[in-house]
Design a protein around this motif. Sequence first.
Motif, PDB file in Angstrom:
ATOM      1  N   GLN A   1      -1.067   8.167   4.089  1.00  0.00           N
ATOM      2  CA  GLN A   1      -1.931   7.034   3.778  1.00  0.00           C
ATOM      3  C   GLN A   1      -2.419   7.127   2.337  1.00  0.00           C
ATOM      4  OE1 GLN A   1      -4.896   7.316   6.849  1.00  0.00           O
ATOM      5  NE2 GLN A   1      -3.610   6.328   8.381  1.00  0.00           N
ATOM      6  N   ILE A   2      -2.758   8.332   1.903  1.00  0.00           N
ATOM      7  CA  ILE A   2      -3.193   8.527   0.521  1.00  0.00           C
ATOM      8  C   ILE A   2      -2.031   8.275  -0.439  1.00  0.00           C
ATOM      9  CG2 ILE A   2      -4.022  10.249  -1.135  1.00  0.00           C
ATOM     10  CD1 ILE A   2      -5.613  11.475   1.255  1.00  0.00           C
ATOM     11  N   ALA A   3      -0.852   8.787  -0.095  1.00  0.00           N
ATOM     12  CA  ALA A   3       0.332   8.566  -0.937  1.00  0.00           C
ATOM     13  C   ALA A   3       0.674   7.082  -1.015  1.00  0.00           C
ATOM     14  CB  ALA A   3       1.516   9.350  -0.393  1.00  0.00           C
ATOM     15  N   GLY A   4       0.426   6.348   0.067  1.00  0.00           N
ATOM     16  CA  GLY A   4       0.696   4.916   0.083  1.00  0.00           C
ATOM     17  C   GLY A   4      -0.206   4.137  -0.853  1.00  0.00           C
ATOM     18  N   VAL A   5      -1.327   4.719  -1.237  1.00  0.00           N
ATOM     19  CA  VAL A   5      -2.213   4.098  -2.217  1.00  0.00           C
ATOM     20  C   VAL A   5      -1.862   4.585  -3.619  1.00  0.00           C
ATOM     21  CG1 VAL A   5      -4.607   3.925  -2.995  1.00  0.00           C
ATOM     22  CG2 VAL A   5      -4.079   3.770  -0.559  1.00  0.00           C
ATOM     23  N   ILE A   6      -1.676   5.886  -3.763  1.00  0.00           N
ATOM     24  CA  ILE A   6      -1.459   6.473  -5.087  1.00  0.00           C
ATOM     25  C   ILE A   6      -0.088   6.114  -5.662  1.00  0.00           C
ATOM     26  CG2 ILE A   6      -1.197   8.662  -6.321  1.00  0.00           C
ATOM     27  CD1 ILE A   6      -3.386   9.783  -4.517  1.00  0.00           C
ATOM     28  N   ALA A   7       0.965   6.180  -4.843  1.00  0.00           N
ATOM     29  CA  ALA A   7       2.325   5.967  -5.346  1.00  0.00           C
ATOM     30  C   ALA A   7       2.517   4.601  -6.015  1.00  0.00           C
ATOM     31  CB  ALA A   7       3.338   6.174  -4.223  1.00  0.00           C
ATOM     32  N   PRO A   8       2.153   3.486  -5.369  1.00  0.00           N
ATOM     33  CA  PRO A   8       2.349   2.201  -6.052  1.00  0.00           C
ATOM     34  C   PRO A   8       1.447   2.025  -7.266  1.00  0.00           C
ATOM     35  CG  PRO A   8       1.795   1.859  -3.729  1.00  0.00           C
ATOM     36  CD  PRO A   8       1.733   3.312  -3.996  1.00  0.00           C
ATOM     37  N   LEU A   9       0.220   2.549  -7.193  1.00  0.00           N
ATOM     38  CA  LEU A   9      -0.675   2.427  -8.354  1.00  0.00           C
ATOM     39  C   LEU A   9      -0.157   3.238  -9.536  1.00  0.00           C
ATOM     40  CD1 LEU A   9      -4.200   2.531  -6.662  1.00  0.00           C
ATOM     41  CD2 LEU A   9      -2.950   0.544  -7.536  1.00  0.00           C
TER      42      LEU A   9
ATOM     43  N   ALA B   1       1.697  -8.464 -16.104  1.00  0.00           N
ATOM     44  CA  ALA B   1       1.068  -8.606 -14.782  1.00  0.00           C
ATOM     45  C   ALA B   1       2.088  -8.610 -13.648  1.00  0.00           C
ATOM     46  CB  ALA B   1       0.239  -9.877 -14.736  1.00  0.00           C
ATOM     47  N   SER B   2       3.322  -8.959 -13.934  1.00  0.00           N
ATOM     48  CA  SER B   2       4.320  -8.989 -12.853  1.00  0.00           C
ATOM     49  C   SER B   2       4.567  -7.594 -12.289  1.00  0.00           C
ATOM     50  CB  SER B   2       5.628  -9.619 -13.338  1.00  0.00           C
ATOM     51  OG  SER B   2       6.200  -8.845 -14.373  1.00  0.00           O
ATOM     52  N   GLY B   3       4.469  -6.566 -13.102  1.00  0.00           N
ATOM     53  CA  GLY B   3       4.597  -5.200 -12.599  1.00  0.00           C
ATOM     54  C   GLY B   3       3.477  -4.848 -11.643  1.00  0.00           C
ATOM     55  N   TRP B   4       2.269  -5.313 -11.963  1.00  0.00           N
ATOM     56  CA  TRP B   4       1.128  -5.058 -11.071  1.00  0.00           C
ATOM     57  C   TRP B   4       1.240  -5.862  -9.776  1.00  0.00           C
ATOM     58  CZ3 TRP B   4      -1.355  -0.864 -11.338  1.00  0.00           C
ATOM     59  CH2 TRP B   4      -1.611  -0.245 -12.559  1.00  0.00           C
ATOM     60  N   ILE B   5       1.859  -7.031  -9.836  1.00  0.00           N
ATOM     61  CA  ILE B   5       2.069  -7.818  -8.614  1.00  0.00           C
ATOM     62  C   ILE B   5       2.980  -7.054  -7.661  1.00  0.00           C
ATOM     63  CG2 ILE B   5       3.150  -9.919  -7.693  1.00  0.00           C
ATOM     64  CD1 ILE B   5       2.120 -11.337 -10.265  1.00  0.00           C
ATOM     65  N   ILE B   6       4.054  -6.481  -8.193  1.00  0.00           N
ATOM     66  CA  ILE B   6       4.973  -5.697  -7.366  1.00  0.00           C
ATOM     67  C   ILE B   6       4.241  -4.492  -6.769  1.00  0.00           C
ATOM     68  CG2 ILE B   6       7.159  -4.432  -7.313  1.00  0.00           C
ATOM     69  CD1 ILE B   6       7.416  -7.449  -8.076  1.00  0.00           C
ATOM     70  N   ALA B   7       3.510  -3.766  -7.613  1.00  0.00           N
ATOM     71  CA  ALA B   7       2.764  -2.593  -7.139  1.00  0.00           C
ATOM     72  C   ALA B   7       1.752  -2.995  -6.072  1.00  0.00           C
ATOM     73  CB  ALA B   7       2.071  -1.902  -8.311  1.00  0.00           C
ATOM     74  N   GLY B   8       1.096  -4.119  -6.260  1.00  0.00           N
ATOM     75  CA  GLY B   8       0.112  -4.589  -5.285  1.00  0.00           C
ATOM     76  C   GLY B   8       0.735  -4.939  -3.945  1.00  0.00           C
ATOM     77  N   LEU B   9       1.915  -5.521  -3.972  1.00  0.00           N
ATOM     78  CA  LEU B   9       2.590  -5.851  -2.713  1.00  0.00           C
ATOM     79  C   LEU B   9       3.033  -4.591  -1.974  1.00  0.00           C
ATOM     80  CD1 LEU B   9       4.661  -8.961  -3.824  1.00  0.00           C
ATOM     81  CD2 LEU B   9       2.692  -8.912  -2.295  1.00  0.00           C
ATOM     82  N   ILE B  10       3.547  -3.614  -2.708  1.00  0.00           N
ATOM     83  CA  ILE B  10       3.927  -2.340  -2.077  1.00  0.00           C
ATOM     84  C   ILE B  10       2.676  -1.669  -1.509  1.00  0.00           C
ATOM     85  CG2 ILE B  10       4.881  -0.034  -2.471  1.00  0.00           C
ATOM     86  CD1 ILE B  10       7.064  -2.077  -2.611  1.00  0.00           C
ATOM     87  N   LEU B  11       1.587  -1.691  -2.269  1.00  0.00           N
ATOM     88  CA  LEU B  11       0.325  -1.108  -1.810  1.00  0.00           C
ATOM     89  C   LEU B  11      -0.157  -1.794  -0.531  1.00  0.00           C
ATOM     90  CD1 LEU B  11      -2.242   0.654  -2.198  1.00  0.00           C
ATOM     91  CD2 LEU B  11      -3.104  -1.142  -3.683  1.00  0.00           C
ATOM     92  N   ALA B  12      -0.092  -3.109  -0.496  1.00  0.00           N
ATOM     93  CA  ALA B  12      -0.530  -3.848   0.696  1.00  0.00           C
ATOM     94  C   ALA B  12       0.326  -3.481   1.908  1.00  0.00           C
ATOM     95  CB  ALA B  12      -0.464  -5.351   0.432  1.00  0.00           C
ATOM     96  N   ALA B  13       1.626  -3.360   1.710  1.00  0.00           N
ATOM     97  CA  ALA B  13       2.511  -2.981   2.819  1.00  0.00           C
ATOM     98  C   ALA B  13       2.203  -1.569   3.299  1.00  0.00           C
ATOM     99  CB  ALA B  13       3.970  -3.082   2.383  1.00  0.00           C
ATOM    100  N   CYS B  14       1.942  -0.664   2.366  1.00  0.00           N
ATOM    101  CA  CYS B  14       1.603   0.718   2.745  1.00  0.00           C
ATOM    102  C   CYS B  14       0.287   0.769   3.524  1.00  0.00           C
ATOM    103  CB  CYS B  14       1.508   1.602   1.505  1.00  0.00           C
ATOM    104  SG  CYS B  14       3.091   1.932   0.721  1.00  0.00           S
ATOM    105  N   LEU B  15      -0.691   0.015   3.073  1.00  0.00           N
ATOM    106  CA  LEU B  15      -1.970  -0.011   3.787  1.00  0.00           C
ATOM    107  C   LEU B  15      -1.796  -0.577   5.189  1.00  0.00           C
ATOM    108  CD1 LEU B  15      -4.432  -1.171   0.989  1.00  0.00           C
ATOM    109  CD2 LEU B  15      -4.314   1.082   2.076  1.00  0.00           C
ATOM    110  N   TYR B  16      -1.054  -1.655   5.298  1.00  0.00           N
ATOM    111  CA  TYR B  16      -0.816  -2.257   6.614  1.00  0.00           C
ATOM    112  C   TYR B  16      -0.142  -1.254   7.543  1.00  0.00           C
ATOM    113  CZ  TYR B  16       1.037  -5.231  10.265  1.00  0.00           C
ATOM    114  OH  TYR B  16       1.347  -5.766  11.486  1.00  0.00           O
ATOM    115  N   ASN B  17       0.943  -0.632   7.069  1.00  0.00           N
ATOM    116  CA  ASN B  17       1.661   0.334   7.900  1.00  0.00           C
ATOM    117  C   ASN B  17       0.807   1.556   8.211  1.00  0.00           C
ATOM    118  OD1 ASN B  17       3.983  -1.185   8.104  1.00  0.00           O
ATOM    119  ND2 ASN B  17       4.905  -0.274   6.285  1.00  0.00           N
TER     120      ASN B  17
END
Length: 122
Positions: free
Chosen positions: A101-109, A73-89
């Motif tokens: 914006q699409i890459a900011g969702v797909i890349a961390p996932l 789950a720690s890997g998903w936590i990191i991906a989720g934080l990057i995803l949240a930052a991408c969405l915010y930006n």
Amino acid sequence: MVRKILGTFTGIVAAMLVVAAMDYVSRMLVPEAVSAADFAAVPTSAKVVMALGWFLGALIGGLIAVRITRWAASGWIIAGLILAACLYNGFTIPGVPLWMQIAGVIAPLLAGFIVRVVSKPA
């Protein structure tokens, strides 16, 4: 429990360093005449490097976190934080193109999925 917290924190720091390094590289691709406030004028090559940084940050940070914590789950936590930052930006910076914006969702996932597949937590 301490291992999970410290390992996840270490992964977050590693992810931030990777993203910062890729942002630095992308800024070297931007001509001096382009203002930092005018994101629409930033060359596509710099934007691609930035998006690659999101993927690499989530991937490397996630791999480090899972390796230390032995907790998938720690890997998903990191991906989720990057995803949240991408969405915010993506929603707060004017001029961000839709593909970023699409890459900011797909890349961390995608990075989180790769971390989950290749990591073998105990």
